[in-house]
Design a protein around this motif. Structure first.
Motif: not given
Length: 218
Positions: A197-203
């Motif tokens: 989870f980074e910058d509000g989304i799962y990458k």
């Protein structure tokens, strides 16, 4: 605290077997909730994940890397310490889909059986004798999940993970290729991805952490 998730895509039909039967319908039913939504219990998925991680550790060196697995997954059959650093949620369909279908059931627009039948098929299997003939009385009807479905496992992590731990988790996700019942009969082939989870989304960070880890192993 950092948030992680495992994405599980079914490349073939899969059997999340419940060990139960429905007389006159199936001899092996899948695990599902009250809305007919299939899932795999977190403990079961973790067992499949542990097996894959053990294979990796045996390949790259138990003496050097064996402690990583114990730090992440704990000792097997170790009571309260079983989860160690990471707790696995149940392996479930995406939350927005679950919420929508559950809402339709509560409103009476869909039934539990309709949802289950839309997401699954019933397959018949028999046992074969050594001479290649059909074994009498061995016919079994088994409910299978349709290929193409995507499930997610949320990981509750109680501390920050090291680079090697992240690498081992990512590598295990890539290595894990079969889950569930009847894995030796072509069921349950999956593609797993390690999401961060980074910058509000799962990458999807599978390749990033795996490649860094394996470079260090070399």
């Amino acid at each position: 605290m950092d948030k992680y998730r495992i994405r599980v895509e079914l490349l073939t039909e899969a059997v999340f077997g419940s060990g139960k039967s429905v007389p006159g319908v199936v001899d092996l039913e899948i695990v599902h909730d009250e809305y007919g939504l299939p899932f795999m219990k977190g403990k079961t998925f973790k067992g499949n994940f542990r097996e894959a991680m053990e294979d990796i550790i045996n390949l790259i060196g138990v003496e050097k890397y064996g402690g990583l697995m114990e730090n992440l997954l704990g000792k097997e059959n170790n009571g309260l310490n079983t989860w160690s650093c990471i707790k696995f949620s149940d392996c479930m369909l995406p939350e927005n889909i679950r919420n929508l279908l559950a809402y339709e059931v509560r409103k009476g627009k869909l039934s539990e059986s309709e949802i289950k039948e839309a997401l699954t098929d019933i397959r018949s299997f028999t046992s074969i004798e050594d001479d290649g003939s059909y074994r009498e009385g061995s016919l079994r009807n088994i409910r299978v999940l349709k290929k193409g479905l995507v499930f997610y496992v949320d990981l509750d992590v109680y501390r920050s993970l090291s680079e090697d731990e992240l690498g081992l988790m990512a590598t295990t996700c890539r290595y894990l290729r079969h889950i569930g019942t009847m894995r030796n009969r072509g069921k349950g082939e999956v593609k797993c991805s390690f999401l961060v989870f980074e910058d509000g989304i799962y990458k999807d960070m599978t390749d990033f952490y795996m490649n860094r880890f394996l470079e260090g192993v070399k």
